[in-house]
Design a protein around this motif. Sequence first.
Motif, PDB file in Angstrom:
ATOM      1  N   UNK A 165      24.410  -0.099 -89.320  1.00  0.00           N
ATOM      2  CA  UNK A 165      23.196  -0.319 -88.535  1.00  0.00           C
ATOM      3  C   UNK A 165      23.517  -0.630 -87.079  1.00  0.00           C
ATOM      4  N   UNK A 166      24.612  -1.334 -86.833  1.00  0.00           N
ATOM      5  CA  UNK A 166      24.994  -1.626 -85.447  1.00  0.00           C
ATOM      6  C   UNK A 166      25.289  -0.336 -84.695  1.00  0.00           C
ATOM      7  N   UNK A 167      25.967   0.598 -85.358  1.00  0.00           N
ATOM      8  CA  UNK A 167      26.280   1.883 -84.724  1.00  0.00           C
ATOM      9  C   UNK A 167      25.004   2.681 -84.484  1.00  0.00           C
ATOM     10  N   UNK A 168      24.097   2.660 -85.454  1.00  0.00           N
ATOM     11  CA  UNK A 168      22.839   3.388 -85.292  1.00  0.00           C
ATOM     12  C   UNK A 168      22.016   2.793 -84.160  1.00  0.00           C
ATOM     13  N   UNK A 169      21.968   1.474 -84.086  1.00  0.00           N
ATOM     14  CA  UNK A 169      21.196   0.824 -83.022  1.00  0.00           C
ATOM     15  C   UNK A 169      21.774   1.158 -81.650  1.00  0.00           C
ATOM     16  N   UNK A 170      23.104   1.160 -81.536  1.00  0.00           N
ATOM     17  CA  UNK A 170      23.727   1.522 -80.253  1.00  0.00           C
ATOM     18  C   UNK A 170      23.351   2.939 -79.852  1.00  0.00           C
ATOM     19  N   UNK A 171      23.401   3.853 -80.807  1.00  0.00           N
ATOM     20  CA  UNK A 171      23.084   5.256 -80.514  1.00  0.00           C
ATOM     21  C   UNK A 171      21.626   5.415 -80.110  1.00  0.00           C
TER      22      UNK A 171
END
Length: 236
Positions: A165-171
Amino acid sequence: MLVAAAVCPCPPLLVPEVAAGAAPELEPLRAACAEAVGELLASGAELIVVVGTGPTPEVWTEGGAGSFHRYGVELAVRLPSGGVEGPELSPSLTVGAWLLEQAGAVLPTHACAVPADASSARMLGLGKGLADLADRVGLLVLGDGSARRSVKAPGYLDERADGYDAAAARALGAADTEALAALDPVLSAELLADGRAPWQVLAGAAQGAGLTARLRHDEAPYGVGYFVASWSLISS
């Protein structure tokens, strides 16, 4: 071409009538969604396309309707333009129709349901096609992050969920189409992240569009990742 997008989660609890006593808990999320949809409608888009998951691929171009009857609430909504032809909107698209209705949307609106397990290549290609539907296209993209963020989450705790989720939020907060395109369908399914397919539609639509992004909301109140983001042209 794509000129703007609003990314919102689609839990039925966004609708106060469904949330009932829990409605105040999601008020910050509800407000962030309203702001994102408002910015989308003010972008100058001439066509809005609502994208969310559904059990089968479906497209609504002449209006569409959905309801919250399955949640014990006598509330029905419809897309802003056209009638109610075609099958009932999927649950995620029904939430999208509700968000547009709350915002007073009147623009021509299509809707597109995509299977949660659709291939990345197919979603990227679909996004490119949607961006070509009009000179100025706006997307309302609906999908949740992992539903395995805590022991009380619908899918129980998976230690990989926070990183995903952290990676998705950054993207989503950086309009990083390459990062969204790289989200793994298998891992996404294991983490119950049904936003993966709609986000990759957005990635395909936004390729080469030069959009910037703002992450408005990033929380997991019930062990499910909820993100709200706005994508727009610098000049819009």
